[in-house]
Design a protein around this motif. Structure first.
Motif, PDB file in Angstrom:
ATOM      1  N   ASN A  61      32.478  80.962   7.929  1.00 31.38           N
ATOM      2  CA  ASN A  61      32.770  81.132   6.498  1.00 31.38           C
ATOM      3  C   ASN A  61      33.017  82.593   6.139  1.00 31.38           C
ATOM      4  N   GLU A  62      32.221  83.495   6.728  1.00 33.11           N
ATOM      5  CA  GLU A  62      32.404  84.928   6.472  1.00 33.11           C
ATOM      6  C   GLU A  62      33.778  85.410   6.918  1.00 33.11           C
ATOM      7  N   LYS A  63      34.331  84.779   7.942  1.00 35.14           N
ATOM      8  CA  LYS A  63      35.665  85.143   8.454  1.00 35.14           C
ATOM      9  C   LYS A  63      36.776  84.412   7.703  1.00 35.14           C
ATOM     10  N   GLY A  64      36.407  83.652   6.679  1.00 36.54           N
ATOM     11  CA  GLY A  64      37.399  82.936   5.891  1.00 36.54           C
ATOM     12  C   GLY A  64      37.916  81.674   6.572  1.00 36.54           C
ATOM     13  N   GLY A  65      37.166  81.204   7.562  1.00 37.26           N
ATOM     14  CA  GLY A  65      37.585  80.019   8.309  1.00 37.26           C
ATOM     15  C   GLY A  65      37.013  78.737   7.741  1.00 37.26           C
ATOM     16  N   ASN A  66      37.458  77.646   8.315  1.00 32.32           N
ATOM     17  CA  ASN A  66      37.006  76.323   7.942  1.00 32.32           C
ATOM     18  C   ASN A  66      36.186  75.761   9.102  1.00 32.32           C
ATOM     19  N   PRO A  67      34.860  75.601   8.928  1.00 31.98           N
ATOM     20  CA  PRO A  67      34.040  75.086  10.026  1.00 31.98           C
ATOM     21  C   PRO A  67      34.445  73.667  10.422  1.00 31.98           C
ATOM     22  N   HIS A  68      34.629  73.460  11.726  1.00 38.39           N
ATOM     23  CA  HIS A  68      34.911  72.128  12.262  1.00 38.39           C
ATOM     24  C   HIS A  68      33.574  71.522  12.660  1.00 38.39           C
ATOM     25  N   ASP A  69      32.921  70.962  11.682  1.00 42.65           N
ATOM     26  CA  ASP A  69      31.551  70.492  11.838  1.00 42.65           C
ATOM     27  C   ASP A  69      31.526  69.077  12.412  1.00 42.65           C
TER      28      ASP A  69
END
Length: 152
Positions: A61-69
């Motif tokens: 999230n800090e890197k502006g990404g979308n976690p693939h949970d």
């Protein structure tokens, strides 16, 4: 260093961490009946994995990404194979389960080492992953010792 590469590496590790959580959750109750002393270690590893998961999600999230949970395809296939194998196994599912934990902990450590050596991580991500890898190594050694003890 691109955030996109960092996020990709972190998402791979997130899936591996989810595989660990899922795998530990599938441990047969028979293991606890035969080896009650291992349950506390499994529970600790599940808690550890959940904390690692949260740390990875925060980094993504800090890197502006979308976690693939989610879990990985390879992990899902492996768990299915273990279920099938255990349904036909007569005898020692417990030792087989311990062997699988050792195998997957080793695979997780290798994935972390590859991620750390990739050059695709920022310093903060590297620091978090180094700490998580250290925890994986401890867990791997503990379960390797339990497996060796149970096999003697």
């Amino acid at each position: 260093m691109e955030n996109k590469k960092t996020v990709s590496v972190l998402n791979d590790l997130l899936q591996i961490t989810n595989d660990r959580i899922e795998g530990f959750g599938k441990v047969e109750g028979k293991v606890w009946e035969k080896y009650p002393d291992t349950k506390a270690e499994y529970d600790r590893m599940i808690s550890q994995s959940k904390m690692m998961k949260n740390e990875l999600i925060n980094l993504i999230n800090e890197k502006g990404g979308n976690p693939h949970d989610s879990t990985s395809v390879a992990g899902s296939l492996h768990r299915t194979w273990i279920d099938i194998k255990n349904s036909f196994t007569i005898g020692n599912i417990e030792e087989s389960t311990l062997s699988n934990v050792v195998f997957w902990e080793k695979a997780a450590m290798e994935a972390y080492e590859n991620a750390l050596n990739s050059g695709d991580l920022c310093q903060k991500s590297s620091d978090v992953l180094t700490e998580q890898l250290h925890s994986l190594k401890i867990s791997h050694e503990q379960f390797k010792k339990i497996e060796e003890y149970k096999n003697n």
